[in-house]
Design a protein around this motif. Structure first.
Motif, PDB file in Angstrom:
ATOM      1  N   THR A  80       0.839  -1.346   0.076  1.00 48.56           N
ATOM      2  CA  THR A  80       0.001   0.200  -0.115  1.00 48.56           C
ATOM      3  C   THR A  80       0.782   1.276  -0.060  1.00 48.56           C
ATOM      4  O   THR A  80       0.276   2.460  -0.370  1.00 48.56           O
ATOM      5  N   GLY A  81       2.092   1.130   0.493  1.00 51.54           N
ATOM      6  CA  GLY A  81       2.889   2.411   0.643  1.00 51.54           C
ATOM      7  C   GLY A  81       2.415   3.111   1.927  1.00 51.54           C
ATOM      8  O   GLY A  81       3.405   3.924   2.122  1.00 51.54           O
ATOM      9  N   LEU A  82       1.681   2.430   2.651  1.00 55.66           N
ATOM     10  CA  LEU A  82       1.213   3.159   3.899  1.00 55.66           C
ATOM     11  C   LEU A  82       2.149   2.710   4.751  1.00 55.66           C
ATOM     12  O   LEU A  82       2.714   1.633   4.695  1.00 55.66           O
ATOM     13  N   LYS A  83       2.674   3.352   6.184  1.00 51.98           N
ATOM     14  CA  LYS A  83       3.460   2.866   7.269  1.00 51.98           C
ATOM     15  C   LYS A  83       2.543   3.143   8.485  1.00 51.98           C
ATOM     16  O   LYS A  83       2.281   4.211   8.979  1.00 51.98           O
ATOM     17  N   LEU A  84       2.183   2.149   8.887  1.00 49.87           N
ATOM     18  CA  LEU A  84       1.450   1.880  10.202  1.00 49.87           C
ATOM     19  C   LEU A  84       2.417   2.087  11.418  1.00 49.87           C
ATOM     20  O   LEU A  84       3.425   1.324  11.499  1.00 49.87           O
ATOM     21  N   SER A  85       1.729   2.561  12.468  1.00 48.93           N
ATOM     22  CA  SER A  85       2.582   2.388  13.739  1.00 48.93           C
ATOM     23  C   SER A  85       2.370   1.257  14.317  1.00 48.93           C
ATOM     24  O   SER A  85       1.409   0.515  14.207  1.00 48.93           O
ATOM     25  N   SER A  86       3.293   0.627  14.753  1.00 51.48           N
ATOM     26  CA  SER A  86       3.309  -0.952  15.287  1.00 51.48           C
ATOM     27  C   SER A  86       2.031  -0.840  16.311  1.00 51.48           C
ATOM     28  O   SER A  86       1.422  -2.164  16.280  1.00 51.48           O
ATOM     29  N   VAL A  87       1.709  -0.078  17.154  1.00 52.04           N
ATOM     30  CA  VAL A  87       0.670  -0.394  18.003  1.00 52.04           C
ATOM     31  C   VAL A  87      -0.353   0.686  17.408  1.00 52.04           C
ATOM     32  O   VAL A  87      -0.207   1.816  16.941  1.00 52.04           O
ATOM     33  N   GLY A  88      -1.541  -0.002  17.093  1.00 50.20           N
ATOM     34  CA  GLY A  88      -2.830   0.604  16.337  1.00 50.20           C
ATOM     35  C   GLY A  88      -3.631   0.833  17.335  1.00 50.20           C
ATOM     36  O   GLY A  88      -3.816   0.195  18.320  1.00 50.20           O
ATOM     37  N   PHE A  89      -4.432   1.787  17.111  1.00 47.69           N
ATOM     38  CA  PHE A  89      -5.574   2.145  18.271  1.00 47.69           C
ATOM     39  C   PHE A  89      -6.931   1.455  17.780  1.00 47.69           C
ATOM     40  O   PHE A  89      -7.619   1.899  16.757  1.00 47.69           O
ATOM     41  N   GLY A  90      -7.425   0.273  18.542  1.00 46.93           N
ATOM     42  CA  GLY A  90      -8.591  -0.117  18.255  1.00 46.93           C
ATOM     43  C   GLY A  90      -9.647   0.557  18.865  1.00 46.93           C
ATOM     44  O   GLY A  90      -9.715   0.876  20.136  1.00 46.93           O
ATOM     45  N   ALA A  91     -10.548   1.218  18.023  1.00 45.28           N
ATOM     46  CA  ALA A  91     -11.538   1.933  18.642  1.00 45.28           C
ATOM     47  C   ALA A  91     -12.983   1.307  19.056  1.00 45.28           C
ATOM     48  O   ALA A  91     -13.812   1.946  19.525  1.00 45.28           O
ATOM     49  N   SER A  92     -12.906  -0.182  19.126  1.00 47.02           N
ATOM     50  CA  SER A  92     -14.243  -0.744  19.679  1.00 47.02           C
ATOM     51  C   SER A  92     -14.553  -0.148  21.106  1.00 47.02           C
ATOM     52  O   SER A  92     -15.803  -0.144  21.255  1.00 47.02           O
ATOM     53  N   ASN A 120       2.752  -7.185  34.711  1.00 48.28           N
ATOM     54  CA  ASN A 120       1.661  -7.092  34.150  1.00 48.28           C
ATOM     55  C   ASN A 120       1.296  -7.970  33.037  1.00 48.28           C
ATOM     56  O   ASN A 120       2.137  -8.058  32.020  1.00 48.28           O
ATOM     57  N   ILE A 121       0.281  -8.858  32.953  1.00 49.04           N
ATOM     58  CA  ILE A 121       0.121  -9.636  31.770  1.00 49.04           C
ATOM     59  C   ILE A 121      -0.152  -8.819  30.602  1.00 49.04           C
ATOM     60  O   ILE A 121       0.195  -9.527  29.445  1.00 49.04           O
ATOM     61  N   SER A 122      -0.928  -7.947  30.636  1.00 50.36           N
ATOM     62  CA  SER A 122      -1.266  -7.190  29.287  1.00 50.36           C
ATOM     63  C   SER A 122       0.121  -6.653  28.573  1.00 50.36           C
ATOM     64  O   SER A 122       0.185  -6.730  27.318  1.00 50.36           O
ATOM     65  N   LYS A 123       0.740  -6.235  29.471  1.00 53.24           N
ATOM     66  CA  LYS A 123       2.284  -5.760  28.927  1.00 53.24           C
ATOM     67  C   LYS A 123       2.894  -6.682  28.226  1.00 53.24           C
ATOM     68  O   LYS A 123       3.500  -6.752  26.902  1.00 53.24           O
ATOM     69  N   LEU A 124       3.237  -7.955  28.681  1.00 52.62           N
ATOM     70  CA  LEU A 124       3.641  -9.130  28.270  1.00 52.62           C
ATOM     71  C   LEU A 124       3.073  -9.563  27.001  1.00 52.62           C
ATOM     72  O   LEU A 124       3.639  -9.736  25.903  1.00 52.62           O
ATOM     73  N   ALA A 125       1.799  -9.691  27.051  1.00 52.88           N
ATOM     74  CA  ALA A 125       1.127 -10.338  26.133  1.00 52.88           C
ATOM     75  C   ALA A 125       1.057  -9.279  24.779  1.00 52.88           C
ATOM     76  O   ALA A 125       1.212  -9.596  23.685  1.00 52.88           O
ATOM     77  N   LEU A 126       0.864  -7.848  24.803  1.00 55.38           N
ATOM     78  CA  LEU A 126       1.264  -6.906  23.843  1.00 55.38           C
ATOM     79  C   LEU A 126       2.614  -7.027  23.242  1.00 55.38           C
ATOM     80  O   LEU A 126       2.828  -7.133  21.872  1.00 55.38           O
ATOM     81  N   GLN A 127       3.556  -7.454  24.050  1.00 57.85           N
ATOM     82  CA  GLN A 127       4.982  -7.181  23.592  1.00 57.85           C
ATOM     83  C   GLN A 127       5.212  -8.639  22.617  1.00 57.85           C
ATOM     84  O   GLN A 127       5.723  -8.456  21.824  1.00 57.85           O
ATOM     85  N   TYR A 128       4.493  -9.586  23.194  1.00 53.41           N
ATOM     86  CA  TYR A 128       4.610 -10.864  22.593  1.00 53.41           C
ATOM     87  C   TYR A 128       4.354 -10.741  20.973  1.00 53.41           C
ATOM     88  O   TYR A 128       4.925 -11.176  20.021  1.00 53.41           O
ATOM     89  N   SER A 129       3.099 -10.182  21.090  1.00 53.61           N
ATOM     90  CA  SER A 129       2.399  -9.593  19.573  1.00 53.61           C
ATOM     91  C   SER A 129       3.221  -8.818  18.724  1.00 53.61           C
ATOM     92  O   SER A 129       3.503  -9.023  17.555  1.00 53.61           O
ATOM     93  N   LEU A 130       3.783  -7.905  19.270  1.00 54.04           N
ATOM     94  CA  LEU A 130       4.421  -6.739  18.681  1.00 54.04           C
ATOM     95  C   LEU A 130       5.869  -7.254  18.072  1.00 54.04           C
ATOM     96  O   LEU A 130       6.609  -6.767  17.224  1.00 54.04           O
ATOM     97  N   ALA A 131       6.266  -8.425  18.765  1.00 54.07           N
ATOM     98  CA  ALA A 131       7.702  -8.666  18.335  1.00 54.07           C
ATOM     99  C   ALA A 131       7.803  -9.388  17.044  1.00 54.07           C
ATOM    100  O   ALA A 131       8.988  -9.628  16.573  1.00 54.07           O
ATOM    101  N   ALA A 146       4.891   0.068  26.673  1.00 53.48           N
ATOM    102  CA  ALA A 146       5.565  -1.698  26.508  1.00 53.48           C
ATOM    103  C   ALA A 146       6.105  -1.815  25.038  1.00 53.48           C
ATOM    104  O   ALA A 146       7.207  -2.447  24.968  1.00 53.48           O
ATOM    105  N   ALA A 147       5.552  -1.053  24.512  1.00 51.47           N
ATOM    106  CA  ALA A 147       6.276  -1.100  22.858  1.00 51.47           C
ATOM    107  C   ALA A 147       7.677  -0.453  22.896  1.00 51.47           C
ATOM    108  O   ALA A 147       8.647  -1.120  22.281  1.00 51.47           O
TER     109      ALA A 147
END
Ligand code: NAD
Length: 321
Positions: free
Chosen positions: A14-26, A251-262, A285-286
């Motif tokens: 696409t040519g887009l560059k997304l931040s590694s962490v995206g904001f889910g707005a649900s 903090n489990i959330s921190k670890l879980a997010l880092q696992y996905s970001l890796a 965390a990122a």
């Protein structure tokens, strides 16, 4: 230490560059509990100022509320439109599913109005396993191509839970039709099955977004929402993993997010956020992952706790491919 910024990653062709962490707005649609408009605006503002450039919503989240709140929050930033990337969806609504040409064509105009935008960067067919995949291939995607030509959307995506839906569609459309796929709950500590599909998606030049690194709340201290579709066995295992982290002062959330970001083959990890605190924790965390790496010891301990439910998912949609 030098100021750190959130990594930007290319999204397919696409040519887009997304931040590694995206904001889910649900969460802005109150699907994870009440959120004041003030907290929602502050969360979006803080995310943007900390380097998040990608915001994802849908007319389905909170029955259009998420789109409305996100639209107001982005407008309030007062920055040029090309500074942020917005994805919304079509085909799934509070009233049900409708992937017809007529509905999705009308849907984008409604979304643009609610978001107060002239175009969205991505329009994604939302949870296509609930519709006919052949209709998606033969009718919906051609309709979205017309919206692209009309300048209302820049790129086209498809989303859903069963991974087979992506290969089904991508094997049947001309190259370049689908720019991006959004998968959820398949690249988290408890389920990493998306990994097997990454080489195929790369070979097709399709960008990959992975959502729900916290398994829709299961990998948080507070646990998941009432409506969470996981089995009681999976919920209990995630609860045990969260408790284990808490006992260790982690903090489990921190670890879980880092696992996905890796995994840098995934362009952006979409995490649902509803407060400045969550935004700050997740960005920290990122950044910490980039400088200090992960707490491998605790990760290995929670991986062991989750082993009996590893890659366990739940049924979704009217067909499983
Ligand atoms: P998630 O795994 O990101 O979890 C969100 C929950 O975790 C919310 O309750 C949030 O308040 C909480 N949370 C976030 N950061 C936290 C922190 N640091 N500490 C404690 N709790 C924290 O699940 P999600 O929101 O469902 O997924 C992320 C986004 O991805 C959605 O908002 C949506 O934009 C997108 N998504 C799309 C689809 C689809 O297209 N079919 C499906 C799922 C998600």
């Amino acid at each position: 230490m030098a100021a750190q910024t959130l990594q930007l990653r290319p999204l397919g062709n696409t040519g887009l560059k997304l931040s590694s962490v995206g904001f889910g707005a649900s969460p802005l649609g109150k699907v994870f509990g009440d959120v004041s408009e003030q907290d929602a605006f502050a969360a979006v503002r803080e995310a943007f100022h900390l380097g998040v450039n990608f915001f994802d919503t849908s007319p389905y989240y909170g029955g259009t509320l998420s789109e409305k709140v996100l639209g107001k929050a982005l407008k309030a930033l007062g920055v040029p439109r090309d500074q942020y990337i917005v994805s919304t969806k079509c085909g799934r609504y509070k009233e049900g599913f409708d992937f017809s040409v007529e509905r999705v064509t009308k849907s984008i105009d409604e979304s643009l109005e609610r978001l107060q935008l002239d175009y969205v960067d991505m329009l994604q067919c939302h949870d296509i396993e609930f519709g006919s995949l052949d209709q998606i291939v033969n009718e919906t995607l051609p309709a979205l191509l017309k919206l692209k030509q009309a300048g209302k959307i820049r790129f086209i995506g498809i989303t859903g839970l069963p991974l087979g839906i992506f290969t089904y569609v991508l094997d049947r459309v001309p190259p370049g039709t689908v720019d991006v796929i959004l998968s959820y709950c398949h690249y988290s500590v408890n389920d990493s099955t998306l990994e097997d599909l990454l080489p195929y998606l790369k070979s097709k030049g399709v960008g990959v977004i992975s959502a729900s690194p916290l398994s829709m709340g299961l990998l948080t201290e507070a646990g998941g929402p009432e409506w969470h579709p996981a089995s009681s066995e999976l919920k209990a295992a995630c609860r045990a993993a969260a408790d284990h982290c808490k006992e260790k002062g982690k903090n489990i959330s921190k670890l879980a997010l880092q696992y996905s970001l890796a995994n840098t083959d995934i362009s952006s990890i979409l995490v649902g956020m509803k407060s400045v605190k969550e935004v700050e924790e997740n960005i920290a965390a990122a950044l910490e992952l980039a400088t200090a790496g992960m707490d491998e010891e605790t990760l290995s301990e929670i991986t062991d706790i989750l082993k009996p439910v590893k890659n366990q998912t739940w049924p979704s949609g009217i067909q499983q491919s």
